[in-house]
Design a protein around this motif. Structure first.
Motif, PDB file in Angstrom:
ATOM      1  N   VAL A 118       0.722  -1.192   0.009  1.00 49.66           N
ATOM      2  CA  VAL A 118       0.086  -0.003   0.026  1.00 49.66           C
ATOM      3  C   VAL A 118       0.943   1.086  -0.169  1.00 49.66           C
ATOM      4  O   VAL A 118       1.875   1.415   1.003  1.00 49.66           O
ATOM      5  CB  VAL A 118      -0.898   0.127   1.306  1.00 49.66           C
ATOM      6  N   LEU A 119       0.506   2.176  -1.189  1.00 53.24           N
ATOM      7  CA  LEU A 119       1.392   3.386  -1.108  1.00 53.24           C
ATOM      8  C   LEU A 119       0.549   4.540  -0.895  1.00 53.24           C
ATOM      9  O   LEU A 119      -0.511   4.565  -1.294  1.00 53.24           O
ATOM     10  CB  LEU A 119       2.103   3.155  -2.546  1.00 53.24           C
ATOM     11  N   LEU A 120       1.318   5.458  -0.155  1.00 54.83           N
ATOM     12  CA  LEU A 120       0.532   6.731  -0.131  1.00 54.83           C
ATOM     13  C   LEU A 120       0.676   7.606  -1.187  1.00 54.83           C
ATOM     14  O   LEU A 120       1.767   7.553  -1.879  1.00 54.83           O
ATOM     15  CB  LEU A 120       1.043   7.431   1.333  1.00 54.83           C
ATOM     16  N   VAL A 121      -0.250   8.102  -1.591  1.00 56.32           N
ATOM     17  CA  VAL A 121      -0.185   8.919  -3.030  1.00 56.32           C
ATOM     18  C   VAL A 121      -0.144  10.403  -2.791  1.00 56.32           C
ATOM     19  O   VAL A 121      -1.218  11.138  -2.017  1.00 56.32           O
ATOM     20  CB  VAL A 121      -1.294   8.548  -4.059  1.00 56.32           C
ATOM     21  N   ILE A 122       1.121  10.857  -2.961  1.00 55.67           N
ATOM     22  CA  ILE A 122       1.364  12.247  -2.674  1.00 55.67           C
ATOM     23  C   ILE A 122       0.554  13.149  -3.986  1.00 55.67           C
ATOM     24  O   ILE A 122       1.047  12.878  -5.310  1.00 55.67           O
ATOM     25  CB  ILE A 122       2.885  12.599  -2.521  1.00 55.67           C
ATOM     26  N   PRO A 123      -0.280  14.151  -3.712  1.00 58.67           N
ATOM     27  CA  PRO A 123      -0.767  14.760  -4.889  1.00 58.67           C
ATOM     28  C   PRO A 123       0.332  15.320  -5.969  1.00 58.67           C
ATOM     29  O   PRO A 123       1.204  15.824  -5.295  1.00 58.67           O
ATOM     30  CB  PRO A 123      -1.410  15.877  -4.228  1.00 58.67           C
ATOM     31  N   PRO A 124       0.181  15.242  -7.220  1.00 61.25           N
ATOM     32  CA  PRO A 124       1.052  15.581  -7.959  1.00 61.25           C
ATOM     33  C   PRO A 124       1.275  17.179  -8.011  1.00 61.25           C
ATOM     34  O   PRO A 124       2.545  17.488  -8.121  1.00 61.25           O
ATOM     35  CB  PRO A 124       0.174  15.644  -9.449  1.00 61.25           C
ATOM     36  N   GLY A 125       0.468  17.980  -7.582  1.00 67.46           N
ATOM     37  CA  GLY A 125       0.897  19.528  -7.324  1.00 67.46           C
ATOM     38  C   GLY A 125       1.683  19.971  -6.297  1.00 67.46           C
ATOM     39  O   GLY A 125       1.832  21.108  -5.913  1.00 67.46           O
ATOM     40  N   THR A 126       2.032  18.963  -5.308  1.00 67.79           N
ATOM     41  CA  THR A 126       2.770  19.160  -4.171  1.00 67.79           C
ATOM     42  C   THR A 126       3.869  19.790  -4.214  1.00 67.79           C
ATOM     43  O   THR A 126       4.677  19.423  -5.187  1.00 67.79           O
ATOM     44  CB  THR A 126       2.740  17.875  -3.299  1.00 67.79           C
ATOM     45  N   ALA A 127       4.368  20.851  -3.510  1.00 68.53           N
ATOM     46  CA  ALA A 127       5.602  21.529  -3.389  1.00 68.53           C
ATOM     47  C   ALA A 127       6.536  20.528  -3.092  1.00 68.53           C
ATOM     48  O   ALA A 127       6.463  19.660  -2.493  1.00 68.53           O
ATOM     49  CB  ALA A 127       5.590  22.781  -2.379  1.00 68.53           C
ATOM     50  N   ALA A 128       7.714  20.923  -3.754  1.00 63.14           N
ATOM     51  CA  ALA A 128       8.882  20.043  -3.407  1.00 63.14           C
ATOM     52  C   ALA A 128       9.367  19.652  -2.127  1.00 63.14           C
ATOM     53  O   ALA A 128       9.439  18.561  -1.660  1.00 63.14           O
ATOM     54  CB  ALA A 128      10.139  20.600  -4.079  1.00 63.14           C
ATOM     55  N   GLY A 129       9.075  20.584  -1.130  1.00 57.83           N
ATOM     56  CA  GLY A 129       9.790  20.318   0.217  1.00 57.83           C
ATOM     57  C   GLY A 129       8.780  19.416   0.899  1.00 57.83           C
ATOM     58  O   GLY A 129       9.387  18.354   1.485  1.00 57.83           O
ATOM     59  N   PRO A 130       7.486  19.516   1.130  1.00 57.71           N
ATOM     60  CA  PRO A 130       6.549  18.669   1.688  1.00 57.71           C
ATOM     61  C   PRO A 130       6.675  17.252   1.047  1.00 57.71           C
ATOM     62  O   PRO A 130       6.666  16.176   1.479  1.00 57.71           O
ATOM     63  CB  PRO A 130       5.151  19.146   1.717  1.00 57.71           C
ATOM     64  N   GLY A 131       6.802  17.128  -0.517  1.00 60.77           N
ATOM     65  CA  GLY A 131       6.747  16.000  -1.282  1.00 60.77           C
ATOM     66  C   GLY A 131       8.045  15.071  -0.815  1.00 60.77           C
ATOM     67  O   GLY A 131       7.877  14.166  -0.595  1.00 60.77           O
ATOM     68  N   GLU A 132       9.168  15.963  -0.891  1.00 63.36           N
ATOM     69  CA  GLU A 132      10.522  15.072  -0.371  1.00 63.36           C
ATOM     70  C   GLU A 132      10.437  14.739   1.033  1.00 63.36           C
ATOM     71  O   GLU A 132      10.704  13.561   1.400  1.00 63.36           O
ATOM     72  CB  GLU A 132      11.605  15.986  -0.651  1.00 63.36           C
ATOM     73  N   VAL A 133       9.712  15.379   2.103  1.00 66.02           N
ATOM     74  CA  VAL A 133       9.726  15.076   3.410  1.00 66.02           C
ATOM     75  C   VAL A 133       8.559  13.678   3.426  1.00 66.02           C
ATOM     76  O   VAL A 133       9.011  12.636   4.228  1.00 66.02           O
ATOM     77  CB  VAL A 133       8.998  16.254   4.156  1.00 66.02           C
ATOM     78  N   MET A 134       7.573  13.738   2.864  1.00 64.04           N
ATOM     79  CA  MET A 134       6.807  12.829   2.733  1.00 64.04           C
ATOM     80  C   MET A 134       7.309  11.312   2.191  1.00 64.04           C
ATOM     81  O   MET A 134       7.218  10.390   2.621  1.00 64.04           O
ATOM     82  CB  MET A 134       5.553  12.898   1.635  1.00 64.04           C
ATOM     83  N   LEU A 135       8.359  11.359   1.056  1.00 59.51           N
ATOM     84  CA  LEU A 135       8.930  10.292   0.455  1.00 59.51           C
ATOM     85  C   LEU A 135       9.886   9.639   1.534  1.00 59.51           C
ATOM     86  O   LEU A 135       9.942   8.624   1.903  1.00 59.51           O
ATOM     87  CB  LEU A 135       9.720  10.766  -0.663  1.00 59.51           C
ATOM     88  N   LYS A 136      10.546  10.708   2.322  1.00 60.98           N
ATOM     89  CA  LYS A 136      11.542  10.090   3.182  1.00 60.98           C
ATOM     90  C   LYS A 136      10.906   9.458   4.504  1.00 60.98           C
ATOM     91  O   LYS A 136      11.244   8.605   4.966  1.00 60.98           O
ATOM     92  CB  LYS A 136      12.577  11.200   3.518  1.00 60.98           C
ATOM     93  N   LEU A 137       9.947  10.201   4.787  1.00 55.76           N
ATOM     94  CA  LEU A 137       9.020   9.824   6.061  1.00 55.76           C
ATOM     95  C   LEU A 137       8.481   8.252   5.792  1.00 55.76           C
ATOM     96  O   LEU A 137       8.691   7.367   6.787  1.00 55.76           O
ATOM     97  CB  LEU A 137       8.148  10.653   6.461  1.00 55.76           C
ATOM     98  N   THR A 138       7.895   8.051   4.818  1.00 57.36           N
ATOM     99  CA  THR A 138       7.328   6.773   4.514  1.00 57.36           C
ATOM    100  C   THR A 138       8.330   5.706   4.151  1.00 57.36           C
ATOM    101  O   THR A 138       7.925   4.520   4.181  1.00 57.36           O
ATOM    102  CB  THR A 138       6.284   6.889   3.308  1.00 57.36           C
ATOM    103  N   ALA A 139       9.431   6.111   4.192  1.00 55.46           N
ATOM    104  CA  ALA A 139      10.424   4.919   3.653  1.00 55.46           C
ATOM    105  C   ALA A 139      11.003   4.587   4.985  1.00 55.46           C
ATOM    106  O   ALA A 139      11.865   3.693   5.300  1.00 55.46           O
ATOM    107  CB  ALA A 139      11.833   5.427   2.919  1.00 55.46           C
ATOM    108  N   GLN A 140      10.720   5.103   6.365  1.00 58.26           N
ATOM    109  CA  GLN A 140      11.047   4.741   7.305  1.00 58.26           C
ATOM    110  C   GLN A 140       9.818   4.201   8.180  1.00 58.26           C
ATOM    111  O   GLN A 140       8.817   3.710   7.427  1.00 58.26           O
ATOM    112  CB  GLN A 140      11.240   6.149   8.395  1.00 58.26           C
ATOM    113  N   ASP A 141       9.881   3.770   9.578  1.00 57.97           N
ATOM    114  CA  ASP A 141       9.067   2.930  10.036  1.00 57.97           C
ATOM    115  C   ASP A 141       7.922   3.915  10.459  1.00 57.97           C
ATOM    116  O   ASP A 141       8.066   4.653  11.342  1.00 57.97           O
ATOM    117  CB  ASP A 141       9.652   2.427  11.458  1.00 57.97           C
ATOM    118  N   THR A 142       6.762   3.676   9.955  1.00 57.66           N
ATOM    119  CA  THR A 142       5.503   4.341  10.341  1.00 57.66           C
ATOM    120  C   THR A 142       4.481   3.695  11.036  1.00 57.66           C
ATOM    121  O   THR A 142       3.106   4.125  11.336  1.00 57.66           O
ATOM    122  CB  THR A 142       4.844   5.086   8.963  1.00 57.66           C
TER     123      THR A 142
END
Length: 196
Positions: A118-142
């Protein structure tokens, strides 16, 4: 910067690395260990909501990284455009399940063997900062975090493109009496079920 694991468990496959990976070109992050306590196994940040254009790359990348064969992809119908019934992928046809009552913020990949991802879908128009944080955060233990918790930590606002969809209407539906406006949806730490 590579995120580190908060706990060690068995990797998804014998060849997958125990270190979380973020693919910046595809904008995909996968935790290398399936954890049934976690609500998502990673995140994907597509460039558009066009399923026919975006999903082939995702399927190929997940298949290669996890060394599995995706057979079915479950999506929330109102969150995507141009959803195919089937799509060719490395010598097979991948089927798509369209669900109106699924969480529009996730996509589920079901394999020939093993647990679904199951993958969280980051909305396409998301700014770079929050989008990159989300990618890094979900690669960790959530484990223990709901999708709403993950969005809050990453400071990601709700996707305005999903207003009026089934997922948005669930947020304002009272348990027994009907629709209630401006009512906040309860956050869930339960993992979304795989499409049937």
């Amino acid at each position: 910067m590579t995120p580190t694991l908060l706990s060690q468990r068995a990797p998804l496959s014998s060849t997958s690395s125990a270190i979380p990976r973020v693919d910046s070109v595809l904008r995909l992050s996968l935790h290398p260990v399936l954890d049934r306590r976690a609500v998502v196994d990673g995140a994907w940040w597509p460039y558009s909501r066009d399923a026919a254009a975006e999903l082939p790359g995702l399927i190929a990348a997940v298949d290669q990284r996890l060394q599995r064969t995706t057979l079915l992809v479950g999506v929330q119908r109102d969150a995507w455009q141009s959803i195919p019934h089937r799509m060719p992928a490395r010598g097979r046809q991948v089927r798509f399940g369209w669900f109106r009552h699924a969480d529009s913020r996730v996509i589920t990949l079901i394999f020939a063997a093993g647990e679904p991802v199951v993958l969280l879908v980051i909305p396409p128009g998301t700014a770079a900062g929050p989008g990159e944080v989300m990618l890094k955060l979900t690669a960790q233990d959530t484990a223990g975090l709901s999708i709403d918790d993950i969005l809050t930590v990453a400071r990601l606002p709700p996707d305005p493109a999903l207003r009026g969809t089934a997922a948005d209407s669930l947020a304002c539906w009272e348990d027994e009496g009907g629709s209630v406006t401006d009512q906040e949806a309860p956050s869930s730490t339960r993992r979304p079920s795989a499409p049937a």
